[in-house]
Design an enzyme around this catalytic site. Structure first.
Site, PDB file in Angstrom:
ATOM      1  N   SER A  65       0.768  -1.297   0.151  1.00  0.00           N
ATOM      2  CA  SER A  65      -0.004  -0.137  -0.105  1.00  0.00           C
ATOM      3  C   SER A  65       0.869   1.390   0.035  1.00  0.00           C
ATOM      4  O   SER A  65       2.078   1.255   0.400  1.00  0.00           O
ATOM      5  CB  SER A  65      -1.158   0.010   1.209  1.00  0.00           C
TER       6      SER A  65
HETATM    7  N1  SAH Z   1      -0.187  -5.797   3.749  1.00  0.00           N
HETATM    8  C1  SAH Z   1       0.732  -5.843   2.726  1.00  0.00           C
HETATM    9  C2  SAH Z   1      -0.104  -5.614   1.411  1.00  0.00           C
HETATM   10  C3  SAH Z   1      -1.239  -6.286   1.463  1.00  0.00           C
HETATM   11  S1  SAH Z   1      -1.841  -6.583  -0.389  1.00  0.00           S
HETATM   12  C4  SAH Z   1       1.936  -5.223   2.889  1.00  0.00           C
HETATM   13  O1  SAH Z   1       2.179  -4.359   3.775  1.00  0.00           O
HETATM   14  O2  SAH Z   1       2.770  -5.362   1.793  1.00  0.00           O
HETATM   15  C5  SAH Z   1      -3.198  -7.824   0.272  1.00  0.00           C
HETATM   16  C6  SAH Z   1      -2.539  -9.304   0.490  1.00  0.00           C
HETATM   17  O3  SAH Z   1      -3.536  -9.794   0.857  1.00  0.00           O
HETATM   18  C7  SAH Z   1      -2.232 -10.133  -0.523  1.00  0.00           C
HETATM   19  O4  SAH Z   1      -0.657 -10.559  -0.411  1.00  0.00           O
HETATM   20  C8  SAH Z   1      -3.086 -11.140  -0.806  1.00  0.00           C
HETATM   21  O5  SAH Z   1      -2.416 -12.285  -1.344  1.00  0.00           O
HETATM   22  C9  SAH Z   1      -3.762 -11.283   0.582  1.00  0.00           C
HETATM   23  N2  SAH Z   1      -4.778 -11.965   0.730  1.00  0.00           N
HETATM   24  C10 SAH Z   1      -5.798 -11.941  -0.057  1.00  0.00           C
HETATM   25  N3  SAH Z   1      -7.062 -12.696   0.428  1.00  0.00           N
HETATM   26  C11 SAH Z   1      -6.642 -13.186   1.488  1.00  0.00           C
HETATM   27  C12 SAH Z   1      -6.961 -14.055   2.412  1.00  0.00           C
HETATM   28  N4  SAH Z   1      -8.059 -14.529   2.482  1.00  0.00           N
HETATM   29  N5  SAH Z   1      -6.103 -14.396   3.598  1.00  0.00           N
HETATM   30  C13 SAH Z   1      -5.068 -13.877   3.820  1.00  0.00           C
HETATM   31  N6  SAH Z   1      -4.342 -13.029   2.816  1.00  0.00           N
HETATM   32  C14 SAH Z   1      -5.281 -12.814   1.899  1.00  0.00           C
END
Ligand code: SAH
Length: 237
Positions: free
Chosen positions: A83
């Site tokens: 983000s």
């Molecule tokens: N917080 C992260 C960015 C998040 S991007 C950072 O600091 O880099 C969103 C992430 O959520 C992705 O890596 C994606 O694979 C994950 N995601 C999507 N659905 C999910 C779920 N049901 N459980 C856990 N992670 C999930």
């Protein structure tokens, strides 16, 4: 005479050239905190300090390092993103964190948000549904010395029962509803933040406080997150 030259050289070019990029990143990080985070109204000292400390450039691939402190999200592989720094800071501040807190994050991604939380609170639990990203983030956090973060490869929809309840929960992927297990795993008086919305293009950053079993809901800003996959997409469509 030669010794004098050598001394002059050492004074002009101290250590190795490797120290130069590090100073450059520290400067870029300071500019980011002042301009994009403090400048937009984030006030929590602990959050500002954490954002000024965590090496965001080490949470992206090498070719993106020079852009790590810019005012936008960046790709982290598998179609996912880290983000925008301001959004990380805003979400973290909204949780009203204290050093004694235990926090759950859904969507580890690069591990950067987990690192920011780890700078502030006692324990961070973070869940990632994509194995490649979970493994990479876990390795990275260990290498960087973040000892108070536990990474789990699983669907975050179900939370992490073993370590519940949590003082705060942060969901960094969007969903059209708040996963009920996460509400259950939130402490009384605890806060949960989630990009909530039914479209893939934008959502509303929503802050929820658990108040005597009821939920107080506050809508913050419009955001664009990648969607939460797995169980979240099967229910309440
Ligand atoms: N917080 C992260 C960015 C998040 S991007 C950072 O600091 O880099 C969103 C992430 O959520 C992705 O890596 C994606 O694979 C994950 N995601 C999507 N659905 C999910 C779920 N049901 N459980 C856990 N992670 C999930």
């Amino acid at each position: 005479m030669k010794i004098v030259y050598l001394l002059v050289f050492l004074v002009l070019f101290p250590a190795s050239s490797h120290s130069q990029p590090l100073d450059l990143y520290a400067r870029k990080r300071q500019v980011m905190v002042e301009r994009d985070i403090k400048g937009r109204g984030v006030k929590d000292k602990k959050v500002l300090e954490a954002m000024g400390k965590a090496p965001r450039h080490l949470f992206v691939d090498e070719y993106l390092r020079d852009r790590a402190y810019e005012d936008y999200p960046l790709p982290i592989g598998e179609g996912q993103t880290i983000s925008q720094p301001y959004v990380v800071a805003l979400m973290t501040e909204a949780l009203g964190l204290k050093p004694s807190h235990r926090v759950l994050e859904i969507g580890t991604g690069s591990g950067y948000q987990a690192a920011i939380l780890a700078e502030i609170v006692k324990e961070v639990y973070t869940i990632e549904i994509r194995k490649g990203l979970a493994d990479k983030a876990a390795k990275r956090l260990t290498a960087l010395g973040y000892k108070n973060v536990s990474v789990k490869y699983a669907d975050g929809y179900l939370g992490w029962k073993e370590f519940a309840p949590f003082d705060a929960i942060i969901i960094t992927a969007s969903a059209n509803h708040i996963p009920p297990p996460l509400i259950k795993q939130l402490k009384e008086g605890g806060r949960l933040i989630i990009p909530l919305g039914s479209t893939v293009f934008f959502q509303t950053l929503t802050l929820v406080t658990k108040n005597k079993g009821e939920l107080d809901v506050e809508q913050l800003i419009p955001v664009a997150f990648v969607p939460m996959i797995g169980e979240a997409q099967k229910k309440k469509e």
